[in-house]
Design an enzyme around this catalytic site. Sequence first.
Site, short mmCIF file in Angstrom:
data_model
loop_
_atom_site.label_atom_id
_atom_site.label_comp_id
_atom_site.label_asym_id
_atom_site.label_seq_id
_atom_site.Cartn_x
_atom_site.Cartn_y
_atom_site.Cartn_z
N LYS A 20 0.84 -1.21 0.00
CA LYS A 20 0.00 0.00 0.00
C LYS A 20 0.86 1.25 0.00
CE LYS A 20 -2.68 0.91 3.67
NZ LYS A 20 -2.79 2.27 4.26
N GLY A 97 -5.34 8.23 5.55
CA GLY A 97 -4.53 9.29 6.15
C GLY A 97 -3.35 9.64 5.27
N ARG A 125 -8.45 12.56 13.09
CA ARG A 125 -7.00 12.38 13.11
C ARG A 125 -6.31 13.73 12.89
NH1 ARG A 125 -5.96 7.24 9.24
NH2 ARG A 125 -3.82 7.56 9.96
N SER A 170 3.67 11.52 13.13
CA SER A 170 3.49 10.72 11.92
C SER A 170 4.54 11.08 10.88
CB SER A 170 2.09 10.93 11.32
OG SER A 170 1.97 10.28 10.07
N GLN A 172 4.07 10.64 7.83
CA GLN A 172 3.35 11.07 6.64
C GLN A 172 3.50 12.57 6.38
OE1 GLN A 172 -0.63 9.70 7.35
NE2 GLN A 172 -0.12 7.55 6.99
N ASP A 342 2.58 -0.35 12.26
CA ASP A 342 1.49 -1.17 11.73
C ASP A 342 1.58 -2.62 12.17
OD1 ASP A 342 0.35 0.98 10.49
OD2 ASP A 342 1.23 0.59 8.53
N ARG A 418 -6.47 -3.27 10.36
CA ARG A 418 -5.40 -4.01 11.04
C ARG A 418 -5.90 -4.66 12.34
NH1 ARG A 418 -1.67 -3.47 7.56
NH2 ARG A 418 -1.20 -1.48 6.53
#
Length: 461
Positions: A20, A97, A125, A170, A172, A342, A418
Amino acid sequence: MIVSVKKSVPKGEITAPASKSYTHRAVLIASLGKNEVNLSHPLLSADTKSTMEACRLFGANVEEKTDPETGETIIVVKGFDGKPKKPEKTIDVGNSGTTLRLMTALAGVVDGEVVLTGDESIQKRPNTPLLKTLNEMGAEAYSINGNDCAPLVVKGKIKPGSVSIDGGMSSQFISALLLSCPLLEGDSKISIYNDLKSKPYVDITLEVAKKAGVNIEEYFKRELIQEGIEEDYRVSEVHVLIYSIPGNQKYDLGVYNHGNYAIPGDFSSASYLLTAATLIPGAEIMMNGLFPSAQGDSAIVEILEKAGADISWDKEKGIIRVSNKDGRRLKGIVWDAGKTPDLVPTLAVLGAFSDGEMKITNAEHVRFKETDRLKAMTEELTKIGAVIEETADGLIISGEKSKGQMKGAAVHGWDDHRIVMSLFIAGMMIGDMTIDTIESVKISYPTFFEEMKKIGAVFEK
């Protein structure tokens, strides 16, 4: 939807789903270029389709096609040559996200107002570090509800320069800035003072960007920080992670392998099946398509080895074999989850069915995923009789105390892919377990149940 899981012994050969993380980045980076790119073996999930649609709204041509030679679905991208247009409507990222953060930074390159939103989970979030940095770079970026959560509004344009950002929530946010800054008209520098969580995901970003011809330099610098006032102060030395990003760069993933980029297999998704095969007596699995890459979750092989599993990895062929022919119980270990958030739900299940104690640390950022995964796994594993303690930044699971007292129960999947897939493993171990919100697996592993059935999992939806 609800799934009822019975005791099952997984056996057989299976191919790992595509990554992903790599699919997200490859779609965006191909969109940032000009030449056509074929992305083979992509993950076509709800999250990655959100990124595909967002890139279309910014001006890229992104299509799903059938490869005439293999018959497999590929993604064909014709990009907007580093000049994203203003989307004609609000960008809805669904539950992704990653899509939200990547597109929020890209919106800072657009001349005009861009609005981004998502589902109920996304709207809880926070994006505080990214919004703060975009504002420091000259954009007007804010949350409509004033809580730093979606819906978000970004009014560009951001300008090159030097900024610092908190890397503790994060990775990201960092990836988003790293992909947008090369498009600016001058050089930029991003300094990260707090420990960068989930750094392997940034490494994936840099890896794919480099294949597209973009140069980003990473280095560490020592700095002295003074805290306190007057006589009551102290000086400490910190290591600052710095990314130096030249401006006016051009993305062109089309130059890599004649415009054909293959998405690697996904270790996060593979972790569920690999863990099940190490825990369940009589299990034996061979997984294909798992080659070495920048994925932090490839650490699942190391984790299972440390726990005493019978596992081997042929890195040249991309094959992992794992079995539990002798019915052995694994042993609990201590694992720092800073780089592998994760894997935390999977490791919680691993700990519950192992001897000794499993201690997961440095995982506070896991609370800011689709749900608070530390809380979720504590509550659901407790329902089946596991002895588990939630700490501020992790979990302590006593497999020794849980042994012999776990039994099936109705558990909640928290609408989190998950959580659902990890609890499914527990269901295969003890049977008579029902899990709700199972449709959430479409986020990262849409064929999860079909693949589990192929290797012998017994369940009803």
